[in-house]
Design an enzyme around this catalytic site. Structure first.
Site, short mmCIF file in Angstrom:
data_model
loop_
_atom_site.label_atom_id
_atom_site.label_comp_id
_atom_site.label_asym_id
_atom_site.label_seq_id
_atom_site.Cartn_x
_atom_site.Cartn_y
_atom_site.Cartn_z
N ASP A 62 0.82 -1.41 -0.07
CA ASP A 62 -0.17 0.04 0.07
C ASP A 62 0.76 1.36 0.02
OD1 ASP A 62 -2.60 -1.56 -0.04
OD2 ASP A 62 -2.59 -1.10 2.23
N TYR A 77 4.32 -7.86 9.65
CA TYR A 77 4.21 -6.34 9.91
C TYR A 77 4.34 -5.81 11.19
CZ TYR A 77 1.33 -7.00 5.55
OH TYR A 77 1.01 -7.13 4.39
N ASP A 133 -7.63 3.88 7.57
CA ASP A 133 -6.27 4.24 7.93
C ASP A 133 -6.20 5.80 8.09
OD1 ASP A 133 -5.90 5.24 5.57
OD2 ASP A 133 -5.12 3.29 4.67
N ARG A 192 -5.26 -3.09 8.40
CA ARG A 192 -6.20 -1.85 8.68
C ARG A 192 -7.31 -2.45 9.08
NH1 ARG A 192 -5.19 -0.93 3.13
NH2 ARG A 192 -7.05 -1.25 1.81
#
Length: 276
Positions: free
Chosen positions: A26, A54, A68, A163
């Protein structure tokens, strides 16, 4: 910067058009993006990038249109009363095999059009929940100086939206939540230990991993003698290796010559990496 932007920069740095990427990142995220250059572009469609890791920051107390920090604020709440115990309990509910509704601004297609494109066009998008696995969801720290922010580590299956985890955690705690920052630390077998940066690549345009090492890292290994290596490169089949799925075939010099799969008693090449 989008994944396409990164590819464009690497094409210029490496002076080749043959650059591709696997596992889109992203624009708001940083971290690992897997690229293939020249012959290695043939590998990209066969990589088993089925697990990812992550480091993320979740901000509790506000929900956004995109789940987000880049979205518009939908609601705000005072999250100061949320306890660490409640946070850990909420995280536990989102760990393991779960049903997750992807973010409305995901790249999932709805009637042939990307969901995010429909949202940007002003449409209301509702996506169905789907099974994902969150194998690790650890709370590293909670900061309460300016609102409530959580630093977490997530390991999950491909197709999991971090997210959406932030959104669902905030909803479960009754205060709303969104993803404030995201750094991908691993894609499949490739992690931060082997990556480079665009800046370093521009200074010294060399591969993070040579093709042989990349194949050895990403696929099961099958070594064959010269005669079988030559036969495979001539389009002939080899005796089955007894390995499930796609594997790398290496000659006696340690060169990755092909990717192959077993079909009954024989093996056939799916990608040939060097010429006969």
């Amino acid at each position: 910067m989008t994944s396409h932007d990164v590819v464009a920069k690497v094409r210029r740095i490496m002076s080749t058009r043959k650059v591709g990427h696997a596992g889109t990142l992203d624009p708001m995220a940083t971290g690992v993006l897997v690229l293939g250059i020249e012959r290695a572009t043939k590998l990209l469609g066969h990589l088993a990038l089925d697990t990812k890791a992550y480091l993320a920051t979740i901000r509790l107390g506000s929900a956004t249109t995109t789940d987000d920090a880049q979205g518009e604020t939908l609601s705000t709440s005072d999250a100061s009363a949320v306890t660490d115990e409640a946070i850990k309990a909420g995280i536990a509910k989102l760990t393991g095999h779960i049903q997750q509704v992807p973010s409305a601004v995901s790249a999932i297609k709805v009637d042939g059009k990307r969901a995010y494109a429909r949202v940007r066009a002003g449409e209301q998008v509702e996506l169905a929940a789907r099974p994902v696995e969150v194998s690790r969801f650890d709370l590293l720290s909670a900061r309460r100086e300016d609102g409530l922010e959580l630093d977490v580590m997530v390991e999950c299956s491909s197709g999991t939206y971090v997210r959406a985890l932030a959104r669902d955690l905030g909803a479960d705690l009754g205060v709303g939540g969104h993803l404030a920052a995201l750094r991908r630390t691993r894609v499949g077998p490739f992690d931060l230990r082997v990556v480079t940066t665009l800046e370093k690549l521009a200074e010294n345009p060399v591969l993070s991993l040579p093709l042989d090492e990349a194949v050895a890292a990403a696929f099961p290994r099958h070594d064959v003698p010269y005669r079988q290596a030559k036969s495979l490169l001539m389009g002939q089949r080899l005796p089955a290796a007894g390995i499930e799925g796609t594997y790398g075939v290496f000659d006696p010099e340690g060169r990755a010559i092909a990717l192959a799969v077993d079909e009954g008693p024989a093996a056939r090449s799916v990608v040939v990496l060097i010429t006969a």
